[in-house]
Design a protein around this motif. Structure first.
Motif, mmCIF file in Angstrom:
data_model
loop_
_atom_site.group_PDB
_atom_site.id
_atom_site.type_symbol
_atom_site.label_atom_id
_atom_site.label_comp_id
_atom_site.label_asym_id
_atom_site.label_seq_id
_atom_site.Cartn_x
_atom_site.Cartn_y
_atom_site.Cartn_z
ATOM 1 N N PRO A 173 7.872 -113.770 -81.728
ATOM 2 C CA PRO A 173 6.798 -113.260 -80.875
ATOM 3 C C PRO A 173 6.137 -111.960 -81.328
ATOM 4 N N MET B 286 10.629 -102.472 -77.044
ATOM 5 C CA MET B 286 12.066 -102.471 -76.790
ATOM 6 C C MET B 286 12.800 -102.209 -78.091
ATOM 7 N N THR C 273 16.253 -109.251 -78.551
ATOM 8 C CA THR C 273 15.840 -109.652 -77.203
ATOM 9 C C THR C 273 15.107 -110.989 -77.199
ATOM 10 N N HIS C 274 14.100 -111.122 -78.068
ATOM 11 C CA HIS C 274 13.352 -112.376 -78.078
ATOM 12 C C HIS C 274 13.240 -112.981 -79.468
ATOM 13 N N GLY C 275 13.876 -112.405 -80.444
ATOM 14 C CA GLY C 275 14.003 -113.051 -81.740
ATOM 15 C C GLY C 275 12.902 -112.822 -82.750
ATOM 16 N N ALA C 276 12.048 -111.848 -82.570
ATOM 17 C CA ALA C 276 11.041 -111.564 -83.599
ATOM 18 C C ALA C 276 11.748 -111.188 -84.901
ATOM 19 N N HIS D 21 6.329 -106.359 -80.412
ATOM 20 C CA HIS D 21 5.943 -107.324 -79.375
ATOM 21 C C HIS D 21 5.967 -106.649 -78.005
ATOM 22 N N VAL D 22 7.096 -106.068 -77.661
ATOM 23 C CA VAL D 22 7.250 -105.242 -76.459
ATOM 24 C C VAL D 22 8.032 -104.026 -76.953
ATOM 25 N N CYS E 278 14.738 -108.732 -83.775
ATOM 26 C CA CYS E 278 14.777 -108.159 -82.436
ATOM 27 C C CYS E 278 15.675 -109.068 -81.602
ATOM 28 N N CYS F 127 10.319 -102.864 -81.131
ATOM 29 C CA CYS F 127 9.716 -104.147 -81.466
ATOM 30 C C CYS F 127 8.199 -104.046 -81.318
HETATM 31 S S1 FES Z 1 10.917 -107.440 -77.489
HETATM 32 FE FE1 FES Z 1 11.211 -107.865 -79.550
HETATM 33 S S2 FES Z 1 10.817 -109.970 -79.830
HETATM 34 FE FE2 FES Z 1 10.450 -109.569 -77.766
#
Ligand code: FES
Length: 118
Positions: free
Chosen positions: A92, A55, A76-79, A52-53, A74, A50
């Motif tokens: 994100p 991951m 994890t946080h929906g990007a 964003h982070v 993603c 991702c």
């Molecule tokens: S790690 Fe991918 S949207 Fe947060």
């Protein structure tokens, strides 16, 4: 000199907006996870990271598309990322794209062009 290519998977392992195939790639001196998906009949590959982070996107291995089968997500946080370009289209990732990899499809299989990631 011809570009070396590495077999990733058979073409029929990828259906439009279906599960992706995970593989590893050499990236800046490290072995990192990557994936390939099919969208609108074409194959697209990205680092599984991702923007964003750092991951991996798929919480369930190989599940990269959102529920509508349009964008990559993603888990994890929906990007959200455009499947054809990796461009961030929501969430994100804040404008950061996925890292796109060069793949080709021929003779019923998908190949990574290996000499692009040094
Ligand atoms: S790690 Fe991918 S949207 Fe947060």
């Amino acid at each position: 000199m011809a570009t070396e290519q590495r077999l990733i998977c058979a073409s029929d392992a990828l259906v439009n907006a279906g599960k992706g195939v995970r593989f590893d790639v050499q990236w800046r001196g490290q072995t990192v996870p990557a994936f390939v998906v099919r969208f609108a009949d074409e194959v697209h590959a990205y680092l599984n990271r991702c923007s964003h982070v750092a991951m991996e996107l798929d919480w369930q291995p190989g599940v990269f598309f959102d529920a509508d089968g349009i964008d990559l997500i993603c888990s994890t946080h929906g990007a959200l990322f455009a499947a054809q370009t990796g461009r961030c289209v929501g969430g994100p990732c804040a404008g950061g794209p996925l890292v796109k990899l060069d793949v080709v499809e021929r003779d019923g299989a998908v190949f990574l062009k290996e000499d692009q990631h040094v």
